[in-house]
Design a protein around this motif. Structure first.
Motif, PDB file in Angstrom:
ATOM      1  N   MET A 210      20.082  -6.719  -1.602  1.00 39.41           N
ATOM      2  CA  MET A 210      20.279  -6.378  -0.183  1.00 39.41           C
ATOM      3  C   MET A 210      19.600  -5.047   0.160  1.00 39.41           C
ATOM      4  SD  MET A 210      21.384  -7.495   2.614  1.00 39.41           S
ATOM      5  CE  MET A 210      21.505  -6.727   4.231  1.00 39.41           C
ATOM      6  N   SER A 211      19.554  -4.113  -0.795  1.00 43.78           N
ATOM      7  CA  SER A 211      18.872  -2.836  -0.561  1.00 43.78           C
ATOM      8  C   SER A 211      17.742  -2.707  -1.558  1.00 43.78           C
ATOM      9  CB  SER A 211      19.847  -1.669  -0.729  1.00 43.78           C
ATOM     10  OG  SER A 211      20.947  -1.828   0.123  1.00 43.78           O
ATOM     11  N   PRO A 212      16.570  -3.207  -1.218  1.00 38.62           N
ATOM     12  CA  PRO A 212      15.507  -3.316  -2.212  1.00 38.62           C
ATOM     13  C   PRO A 212      15.033  -1.965  -2.722  1.00 38.62           C
ATOM     14  CG  PRO A 212      14.679  -3.798  -0.018  1.00 38.62           C
ATOM     15  CD  PRO A 212      16.159  -3.690   0.101  1.00 38.62           C
ATOM     16  N   GLY A 213      14.725  -1.932  -4.005  1.00 40.26           N
ATOM     17  CA  GLY A 213      14.058  -0.781  -4.584  1.00 40.26           C
ATOM     18  C   GLY A 213      12.566  -0.911  -4.353  1.00 40.26           C
ATOM     19  N   ILE A 214      11.857   0.169  -4.582  1.00 34.65           N
ATOM     20  CA  ILE A 214      10.421   0.185  -4.316  1.00 34.65           C
ATOM     21  C   ILE A 214       9.700   0.767  -5.519  1.00 34.65           C
ATOM     22  CG2 ILE A 214       8.621   1.317  -2.930  1.00 34.65           C
ATOM     23  CD1 ILE A 214      10.712   1.113  -0.605  1.00 34.65           C
ATOM     24  N   GLU A 215       8.652   0.080  -5.905  1.00 34.25           N
ATOM     25  CA  GLU A 215       7.859   0.532  -7.046  1.00 34.25           C
ATOM     26  C   GLU A 215       6.420   0.690  -6.546  1.00 34.25           C
ATOM     27  OE1 GLU A 215       9.297  -0.313 -10.584  1.00 34.25           O
ATOM     28  OE2 GLU A 215       7.862   1.245 -11.142  1.00 34.25           O
ATOM     29  N   VAL A 216       5.883   1.875  -6.691  1.00 33.65           N
ATOM     30  CA  VAL A 216       4.495   2.132  -6.288  1.00 33.65           C
ATOM     31  C   VAL A 216       3.745   2.577  -7.533  1.00 33.65           C
ATOM     32  CG1 VAL A 216       3.008   3.596  -4.882  1.00 33.65           C
ATOM     33  CG2 VAL A 216       5.159   2.764  -3.942  1.00 33.65           C
ATOM     34  N   ARG A 217       2.696   1.832  -7.883  1.00 35.97           N
ATOM     35  CA  ARG A 217       1.971   2.152  -9.122  1.00 35.97           C
ATOM     36  C   ARG A 217       0.484   2.338  -8.827  1.00 35.97           C
ATOM     37  NH1 ARG A 217       4.098  -2.836 -12.067  1.00 35.97           N
ATOM     38  NH2 ARG A 217       6.296  -2.342 -12.350  1.00 35.97           N
ATOM     39  N   ASP A 218       0.021   3.559  -9.051  1.00 35.96           N
ATOM     40  CA  ASP A 218      -1.408   3.875  -8.929  1.00 35.96           C
ATOM     41  C   ASP A 218      -2.001   3.311  -7.634  1.00 35.96           C
ATOM     42  OD1 ASP A 218      -3.707   5.106  -9.838  1.00 35.96           O
ATOM     43  OD2 ASP A 218      -4.460   3.263 -10.743  1.00 35.96           O
ATOM     44  N   LEU A 219      -1.252   3.483  -6.559  1.00 32.39           N
ATOM     45  CA  LEU A 219      -1.646   2.859  -5.290  1.00 32.39           C
ATOM     46  C   LEU A 219      -2.858   3.568  -4.678  1.00 32.39           C
ATOM     47  CD1 LEU A 219      -0.999   0.806  -3.050  1.00 32.39           C
ATOM     48  CD2 LEU A 219       0.494   2.540  -2.036  1.00 32.39           C
ATOM     49  N   ARG A 220      -3.818   2.755  -4.276  1.00 29.02           N
ATOM     50  CA  ARG A 220      -5.021   3.285  -3.632  1.00 29.02           C
ATOM     51  C   ARG A 220      -5.274   2.542  -2.333  1.00 29.02           C
ATOM     52  NH1 ARG A 220      -7.647   6.284  -7.501  1.00 29.02           N
ATOM     53  NH2 ARG A 220      -6.357   6.207  -9.354  1.00 29.02           N
ATOM     54  N   LEU A 221      -5.722   3.313  -1.353  1.00 31.80           N
ATOM     55  CA  LEU A 221      -6.089   2.689  -0.084  1.00 31.80           C
ATOM     56  C   LEU A 221      -7.304   3.412   0.468  1.00 31.80           C
ATOM     57  CD1 LEU A 221      -5.252   0.563   2.099  1.00 31.80           C
ATOM     58  CD2 LEU A 221      -4.078   2.429   3.262  1.00 31.80           C
TER      59      LEU A 221
ATOM     60  N   TYR B  13     -10.237   3.402   3.675  1.00 33.79           N
ATOM     61  CA  TYR B  13     -10.771   2.873   4.932  1.00 33.79           C
ATOM     62  C   TYR B  13     -12.262   3.173   4.896  1.00 33.79           C
ATOM     63  CZ  TYR B  13      -5.886   3.656   6.328  1.00 33.79           C
ATOM     64  OH  TYR B  13      -4.522   3.682   6.387  1.00 33.79           O
ATOM     65  N   GLY B  14     -13.088   2.193   4.591  1.00 30.64           N
ATOM     66  CA  GLY B  14     -14.507   2.484   4.427  1.00 30.64           C
ATOM     67  C   GLY B  14     -14.674   3.509   3.322  1.00 30.64           C
ATOM     68  N   ARG B  15     -15.233   4.680   3.661  1.00 30.99           N
ATOM     69  CA  ARG B  15     -15.452   5.688   2.627  1.00 30.99           C
ATOM     70  C   ARG B  15     -14.313   6.704   2.577  1.00 30.99           C
ATOM     71  NH1 ARG B  15     -21.677   7.412   3.393  1.00 30.99           N
ATOM     72  NH2 ARG B  15     -21.347   8.362   1.361  1.00 30.99           N
ATOM     73  N   THR B  16     -13.370   6.575   3.501  1.00 27.02           N
ATOM     74  CA  THR B  16     -12.255   7.518   3.514  1.00 27.02           C
ATOM     75  C   THR B  16     -11.176   7.072   2.534  1.00 27.02           C
ATOM     76  OG1 THR B  16     -12.677   7.839   5.854  1.00 27.02           O
ATOM     77  CG2 THR B  16     -10.582   8.666   5.012  1.00 27.02           C
ATOM     78  N   VAL B  17     -10.767   8.002   1.669  1.00 22.86           N
ATOM     79  CA  VAL B  17      -9.696   7.693   0.720  1.00 22.86           C
ATOM     80  C   VAL B  17      -8.373   8.169   1.330  1.00 22.86           C
ATOM     81  CG1 VAL B  17      -8.776   8.126  -1.576  1.00 22.86           C
ATOM     82  CG2 VAL B  17     -11.246   7.914  -1.229  1.00 22.86           C
ATOM     83  N   ALA B  18      -7.499   7.225   1.661  1.00 21.20           N
ATOM     84  CA  ALA B  18      -6.223   7.591   2.280  1.00 21.20           C
ATOM     85  C   ALA B  18      -5.134   7.767   1.228  1.00 21.20           C
ATOM     86  CB  ALA B  18      -5.806   6.526   3.290  1.00 21.20           C
ATOM     87  N   LEU B  19      -5.124   6.883   0.238  1.00 24.31           N
ATOM     88  CA  LEU B  19      -4.148   6.987  -0.852  1.00 24.31           C
ATOM     89  C   LEU B  19      -4.925   6.994  -2.161  1.00 24.31           C
ATOM     90  CD1 LEU B  19      -1.470   4.404   0.379  1.00 24.31           C
ATOM     91  CD2 LEU B  19      -1.446   6.894   0.659  1.00 24.31           C
ATOM     92  N   ASP B  20      -4.610   7.983  -3.006  1.00 25.79           N
ATOM     93  CA  ASP B  20      -5.477   8.244  -4.145  1.00 25.79           C
ATOM     94  C   ASP B  20      -4.677   8.202  -5.454  1.00 25.79           C
ATOM     95  OD1 ASP B  20      -7.671   8.909  -5.593  1.00 25.79           O
ATOM     96  OD2 ASP B  20      -7.701  11.028  -5.001  1.00 25.79           O
ATOM     97  N   GLY B  21      -4.124   7.020  -5.763  1.00 24.93           N
ATOM     98  CA  GLY B  21      -3.414   6.890  -7.036  1.00 24.93           C
ATOM     99  C   GLY B  21      -1.982   7.378  -6.984  1.00 24.93           C
ATOM    100  N   LEU B  22      -1.206   6.837  -6.043  1.00 29.61           N
ATOM    101  CA  LEU B  22       0.194   7.232  -5.891  1.00 29.61           C
ATOM    102  C   LEU B  22       1.067   6.420  -6.843  1.00 29.61           C
ATOM    103  CD1 LEU B  22       1.199   7.351  -2.111  1.00 29.61           C
ATOM    104  CD2 LEU B  22       1.482   9.155  -3.811  1.00 29.61           C
TER     105      LEU B  22
END
Lengths: 302, 126
Positions: free
Chosen positions: A1-12, A14-23
């Protein structure tokens, strides 16, 4: 009912812009989390991936153990309230609420009515005709009454005056007490809302700066103030054998104030007192400012 | 009410101790629940729970399962004893240091102390 969250080496990207750099971080779920970061730090990008509004460029996000992207079963349990309301502009407020009632399984219509009255939302007006603060209040009404197991507010208070913001904080807390779930609030207004957070995640330039219990963070900052040479000598001594980072220094004439981040044990505190220098606390807001001032920062998961 | 400059759970514990020392909370009196406390002071319930947990582990409060938390019968006396020990370090010494900086003779300080009437709210009604 209350989900946990796992973020592993997240990258995002936009074109050449790096918004998320290994979270990388993990939230157990069922708590109120504060997501703090400067403008452009990647807060909205991160939340957009969590809520399946965007696809990650790399790495992984799991909500309740599953990838939310194009996963209807997971997305149904997520409510993401951005700084603008995701309804078409020519719709009336009443229609936006009716739509949420139809698609959201846990929608609480009576509670929505209460919030409409509290924020004095004009039901018959079209969303495009709402003032900035009213639009935010509509988003907050949708976000709270949806009762989604994962509820995300991304700077959802823009344009709201202080009494309305505090009404929001009170509703958020009371509704969480009555219906515990995973709530993430991204904000700049740490002094106003910081006491509601159990844990705080600070990101900067798409990277994790710190993830810690809010109270743990409050205990970890200290300022040492006094004659400049004495402060420098003492801070140097304190840092030997301790994991202390100097976050900032200010000097006025011969007086210097150095902000340090790390655990100050009792022997360290006694040493400061014995030296006649002043040992002061650092507010969460100030810690945040210091921690996100420089790009090369502490990589510090819990 | 609580500020962001030190752990809130510690501030909560201190506030409840203050209330006990001043007699606002009497022995065996029930304190607010964690959730009531959280809603009243607009703080996270887990943070409030941590403050209460600390008071229980120190023996200041005790728990009655399913009913709530109460002030231990000897809490006030024990807290008063603890604070008496800290009083000279935390109150008197800084006052004397301040008086010296300002050039106030200690006799004047003592004279002032002896003419202050006993405040009925000051907690002497043990």
């Amino acid at each position: 009912m209350s989900p946990g969250i796992e973020v592993r080496d997240l990258r995002l990207r936009y074109g050449r812009t790096v918004a998320l750099d290994g979270l990388t971080f993990r939230l157990d779920g069922g708590k109120v989390y504060g997501l703090l970061g400067r403008n452009g730090s990647g807060k909205t990008s991160l939340l957009s991936v969590l809520a399946a509004f965007r696809k990650a460029s790399g790495g992984e996000v799991l909500v309740g153990g599953q990838n939310p992207f194009e996963n209807a079963a997971v997305v149904r349990d997520i409510c993401f309230i951005r700084d603008r309301v995701d309804v078409s502009d020519d719709e009336r407020v009443s229609a936006a609420l009716a739509y949420a009632r139809d698609v959201r399984p846990n929608w609480d219509a009576a509670y929505a009515d209460k919030l409409v009255n509290l924020f004095r939302l004009p039901l018959r007006k079209s969303v495009s005709a709402l003032a900035r603060g009213q639009r935010s209040a509509l988003g907050i009404t949708l976000g709270l009454a949806t009762r989604a197991p994962l509820t995300i507010f991304d700077e959802s208070y823009l344009g709201m005056d202080a009494p309305s913001r505090y009404a929001f904080y009170d509703e958020l807390l009371n509704d969480y007490l009555a219906n515990p779930r995973t709530i993430i609030v991204s904000t700049h207004l740490i002094e106003e809302v910081g006491s509601l957070f159990e844990e705080v995640v600070i990101i900067d330039e798409g990277r994790l700066v710190v993830h810690e219990q809010a109270d743990g963070l409050r205990a970890r900052g200290a300022s040492v103030t006094g004659p400049a040479a004495d402060v420098d000598r003492l801070v140097g001594e304190l840092r030997t054998g301790r994991d202390l980072v100097v976050l900032g220094e200010q000097q006025l004439g011969g007086t210097k104030s150095t902000t340090v981040f790390g655990h100050l044990d009792e022997s360290a505190r006694a040493r400061v007192r014995a030296s006649g220098l002043e040992l002061g606390p650092v507010a969460l807001q100030d810690l945040f400012v210091h921690l996100t001032k420089k790009p090369e920062n502490l990589e510090n998961s819990r | 009410m609580f500020d962001d400059r030190s752990p809130i759970y510690q501030q909560i514990a201190e506030k409840i101790k203050d209330d006990i020392v001043r007699g606002v909370l009497g022995e065996d009196e029930q304190v607010m629940s964690t959730n009531q406390y959280a809603a009243f002071y607009r703080i996270n319930p887990a943070t409030a729970a941590k403050g209460f947990h600390e008071l229980i582990s120190e023996g200041v409060l005790y728990k009655r399962r399913g009913i709530g938390m109460f002030v231990s019968p000897d809490a006030r006396e024990r807290l008063r004893a603890q604070r008496r020990e800290r009083f000279f370090d935390e109150v008197v010494d800084p006052m004397v240091a301040q008086a010296r900086v300002l050039g106030i003779p200690l006799e004047d300080v003592v004279a002032r102390i002896t003419v202050i009437p006993t405040n009925p709210d000051a907690g002497s009604a043990a």
